[in-house]
Design a protein around this motif. Structure first.
Motif, PDB file in Angstrom:
ATOM      1  N   ASN A 257      -3.938   9.155  61.039  1.00 57.98           N
ATOM      2  CA  ASN A 257      -4.421  10.263  61.866  1.00 57.98           C
ATOM      3  C   ASN A 257      -5.736  10.733  61.252  1.00 57.98           C
ATOM      4  O   ASN A 257      -5.755  11.578  60.359  1.00 57.98           O
ATOM      5  CB  ASN A 257      -3.405  11.407  61.892  1.00 57.98           C
ATOM      6  N   TYR A 259      -8.059  12.680  62.139  1.00 60.23           N
ATOM      7  CA  TYR A 259      -8.418  14.093  62.279  1.00 60.23           C
ATOM      8  C   TYR A 259      -7.648  14.947  61.277  1.00 60.23           C
ATOM      9  O   TYR A 259      -8.182  15.911  60.726  1.00 60.23           O
ATOM     10  CB  TYR A 259      -8.162  14.553  63.712  1.00 60.23           C
ATOM     11  N   ARG A 260      -6.403  14.575  61.036  1.00 64.18           N
ATOM     12  CA  ARG A 260      -5.652  15.229  59.969  1.00 64.18           C
ATOM     13  C   ARG A 260      -6.298  14.937  58.624  1.00 64.18           C
ATOM     14  O   ARG A 260      -6.444  15.829  57.775  1.00 64.18           O
ATOM     15  CB  ARG A 260      -4.203  14.740  59.955  1.00 64.18           C
ATOM     16  N   GLU A 264      -7.823  17.555  55.819  1.00 65.19           N
ATOM     17  CA  GLU A 264      -7.388  17.557  54.424  1.00 65.19           C
ATOM     18  C   GLU A 264      -8.568  17.402  53.470  1.00 65.19           C
ATOM     19  O   GLU A 264      -8.663  18.117  52.462  1.00 65.19           O
ATOM     20  CB  GLU A 264      -6.375  16.431  54.191  1.00 65.19           C
ATOM     21  N   ALA A 342      -8.368  24.389  60.929  1.00 64.79           N
ATOM     22  CA  ALA A 342      -7.165  23.672  61.356  1.00 64.79           C
ATOM     23  C   ALA A 342      -6.790  24.036  62.783  1.00 64.79           C
ATOM     24  O   ALA A 342      -6.406  23.171  63.589  1.00 64.79           O
ATOM     25  CB  ALA A 342      -6.012  23.991  60.405  1.00 64.79           C
ATOM     26  N   LEU A 346      -6.567  21.371  65.871  1.00 66.62           N
ATOM     27  CA  LEU A 346      -5.180  21.114  66.264  1.00 66.62           C
ATOM     28  C   LEU A 346      -5.040  20.249  67.508  1.00 66.62           C
ATOM     29  O   LEU A 346      -4.170  19.354  67.541  1.00 66.62           O
ATOM     30  CB  LEU A 346      -4.447  22.451  66.456  1.00 66.62           C
ATOM     31  N   ILE A 349      -5.427  16.787  66.052  1.00 60.08           N
ATOM     32  CA  ILE A 349      -4.413  16.415  65.050  1.00 60.08           C
ATOM     33  C   ILE A 349      -3.079  16.163  65.734  1.00 60.08           C
ATOM     34  O   ILE A 349      -2.348  15.229  65.384  1.00 60.08           O
ATOM     35  CB  ILE A 349      -4.302  17.515  63.982  1.00 60.08           C
ATOM     36  N   GLU A 354       1.548  18.550  60.943  1.00 62.04           N
ATOM     37  CA  GLU A 354       0.546  17.728  60.262  1.00 62.04           C
ATOM     38  C   GLU A 354      -0.643  18.558  59.808  1.00 62.04           C
ATOM     39  O   GLU A 354      -1.209  18.335  58.739  1.00 62.04           O
ATOM     40  CB  GLU A 354       0.093  16.581  61.175  1.00 62.04           C
ATOM     41  N   ALA A 355      -1.029  19.515  60.612  1.00 66.08           N
ATOM     42  CA  ALA A 355      -2.124  20.399  60.214  1.00 66.08           C
ATOM     43  C   ALA A 355      -1.736  21.221  58.993  1.00 66.08           C
ATOM     44  O   ALA A 355      -2.522  21.366  58.043  1.00 66.08           O
ATOM     45  CB  ALA A 355      -2.499  21.318  61.371  1.00 66.08           C
ATOM     46  N   ASP A 357       0.462  20.433  56.743  1.00 63.53           N
ATOM     47  CA  ASP A 357       0.527  19.520  55.597  1.00 63.53           C
ATOM     48  C   ASP A 357      -0.865  19.281  55.015  1.00 63.53           C
ATOM     49  O   ASP A 357      -1.042  19.227  53.792  1.00 63.53           O
ATOM     50  CB  ASP A 357       1.148  18.185  56.008  1.00 63.53           C
ATOM     51  N   ALA A 358      -1.854  19.120  55.892  1.00 62.23           N
ATOM     52  CA  ALA A 358      -3.226  18.907  55.425  1.00 62.23           C
ATOM     53  C   ALA A 358      -3.725  20.116  54.643  1.00 62.23           C
ATOM     54  O   ALA A 358      -4.419  19.976  53.629  1.00 62.23           O
ATOM     55  CB  ALA A 358      -4.142  18.609  56.601  1.00 62.23           C
TER      56      ALA A 358
END
Length: 527
Positions: A257, A259-260, A264, A342, A346, A349, A354-355, A357-358
């Motif tokens: 991913n 974008y994620r 990050e 984020a 979104l 992502i 996932e956002a 987590d990043a």
């Protein structure tokens, strides 16, 4: 919705909250230096490109700079010029002055002002954009292209109620601080040259106009993404993200991913950048999301300041009456801004999880980097479990006596392990001498754990604890002379700040405590 639990509405007492630090972007281009040294070189030979101008027209407005009457050369940075293969002597030539004042548009330039939005002081401000900055294009450099942007080049469609101009006072501050931060090893945009004009510009009083030519691989901001997300424009959002990844983060393109992965990496770089700020006592003053670089560079020098007398709650921006951007709050605000990014990313992502987590990389990235930097500043070669307590006790001690931030760490390097009787230059910085003695006893015990050697430790500490920083009063002296058309102090101060860790005996006065009159200096968003 991505929820941020980091409070920024009140000052935080902790100055050490719980690691690519040079802002360098890996090059995908072969560098052909433009070593223009001869008088026959034509300014229009500059091999400009402009990858941002290749984006769809919705991302910017094409326009020409507004000429300045009778522009003149103020200063140039040889180190910044080297990044794009320019001989700095050229920058004082009339045709180059005209170009970087906005009076002459290069043959290959594609001047434009970019649109973006953002949060200002924690409140959604809607559409913003380059209100007084015009991007000319890019020049190739050894680490990839560098965009050249004229700050103060006149009105744009995004100027709102502004005049699109910068004044000499604020331009000198940005020019000097950009290069000072680079010399300190802190990720930053750069300043190539500065021009002036006697044209009057109204601020609190009438001041003279100026243009700074600043450089960065990109001036894309968090707010650039917020703009398209807030307008529910997923296609434009994706175009911008794909451009940033392909141009500046190509290693992320193959991620499951991307974008994620972008979020990050930007979060990590932001945490590292702010750790560097904290370690030298630098305060940005206006950490709005439109002033946050997608590359993790210090961007938009306005009401900044370097800490003199240490106060963890110090607010360098006179406009910031609520203290949102105090020194102690900067790490939390950086985290908050990453949450805003984020939220903007979104739709790309795909999931809140996932956002989130990043974003989890921020706190450990900041904590790891600030601990690394503080150990270096204290001359510690190893990590111990109780280092955090040693650091916190040190900051509490400094806070209680308002010890000068820069001088404390510089003098700490001269501390001798077995000779506390020689502590006077350091000890006398504290009102409660016995409290310093207690901390110094603890510090010496920590040094003995790793068999620290005085001479070796001092050399190492002097390489990371600057003797010279851009204190407000130093900038003010340069400004006042420049306002009388004497630019010698700008050049002299730049030369000092380019070597912040050297002793420079002939420049000792630049490292002295601020004079009494400096306590009355105030900078605001108009600075």
């Amino acid at each position: 919705m991505v929820q941020c639990t980091t409070p920024v509405h009140r000052p935080c007492r902790c100055v050490r909250p719980r690691q690519n630090t040079g802002g360098t972007v890996e090059s995908r281009y072969y560098f052909h230096p433009f070593t223009a040294t001869g008088s026959a070189i034509n300014v229009d030979d500059l091999p400009l490109d402009n990858s941002f101008a290749e984006l769809p027209p919705a991302f910017y407005t094409r326009l020409m700079p507004t000429p300045l009457p009778a522009p003149y050369f103020v200063a140039a940075s040889a180190r910044a010029a080297a990044l794009v293969g320019l001989d700095p002597a050229l920058l004082a030539r009339d045709d180059f002055v005209a170009t970087f004042a906005g009076n002459h548009v290069l043959a290959r330039a594609k001047p434009l002002a970019a649109v973006y939005s953002g949060h200002q002081f924690g409140v959604w401000a809607g559409q913003l954009g380059d209100g007084r900055a015009i991007l000319l294009g890019q020049l190739a450099g050894p680490h990839g292209p560098m965009e050249l942007q004229l700050k103060g080049a006149g009105k744009t469609p995004y100027s709102r109620m502004g005049d699109g101009r910068a004044v000499l006072r604020s331009s000198i501050r940005e020019f000097l601080c950009s290069e000072a931060m680079a010399a300190l090893g802190i990720p930053t945009t750069r300043a190539l040259t500065m021009t002036g004009s006697d044209q009057g510009v109204l601020r609190e009083t009438v001041e003279s106009a100026s243009v700074v030519t600043r450089m960065a691989p990109s001036f894309v901001r968090f707010g650039s993404f917020e703009h398209w997300s807030s307008r529910d424009k997923p296609d434009e959002l994706r175009i911008l993200a794909d451009y940033v990844i392909a141009t500046f983060y190509p290693e992320l393109a193959g991620a499951p991913n991307p974008y994620r992965a972008l979020l990050e990496e930007v979060t990590r770089r932001t945490a590292h950048m702010i750790a560097h700020w904290q370690a030298v006592g630098f305060m940005h003053g206006v950490m709005n999301t439109d002033n946050m670089s997608i590359l993790g560079l210090t961007l938009d020098y306005g009401p900044f300041g370097f800490m003199d007398a240490f106060d963890s709650d110090h607010i360098c921006n006179h406009t910031d009456q609520q203290g949102r951007y105090s020194y102690a709050n900067q790490p939390q605000v950086g985290h908050w801004n990453c949450y805003a990014l984020a939220q903007a990313l979104l739709p790309l992502i795909g999931s809140v999880e996932e956002a989130q987590d990043a974003l989890e990389v921020y706190q450990p990235a900041f904590a790891g980097k600030i601990d690394e930097l503080l150990r270096a500043k204290l001359g510690l070669a190893t990590a111990q479990d109780d280092d955090a307590q040693l650091f916190d006790a040190m900051f509490t001690l400094m806070d209680a006596s308002h010890a000068d931030f820069t001088l404390f760490f510089r003098r700490l390097g001269a501390l001798r392990l077995d000779a506390p009787e020689h502590d006077a230059p350091l000890r006398d910085m504290f009102v409660a001498r016995e409290d310093f003695d207690a901390w110094a006893l603890r510090y010496r015990a920590r040094l003995r754990l790793e068999n620290s050697v005085d001479a070796e430790r001092k050399l190492a500490m002097d390489r990371v604890n600057p003797k010279y920083v851009l204190r407000n009063h130093l900038a003010q002296v340069a400004i006042e002379k420049a306002q009388a058309r004497d630019f010698s102090e700008v050049a002299r101060l730049l030369a000092v700040l380019e070597h912040p860790f050297d002793e420079q005996p002939h420049n000792e006065h630049y490292a002295a405590l601020p004079p009494d009159w400096a306590s009355h200096l105030a900078v605001s968003c108009s600075s």
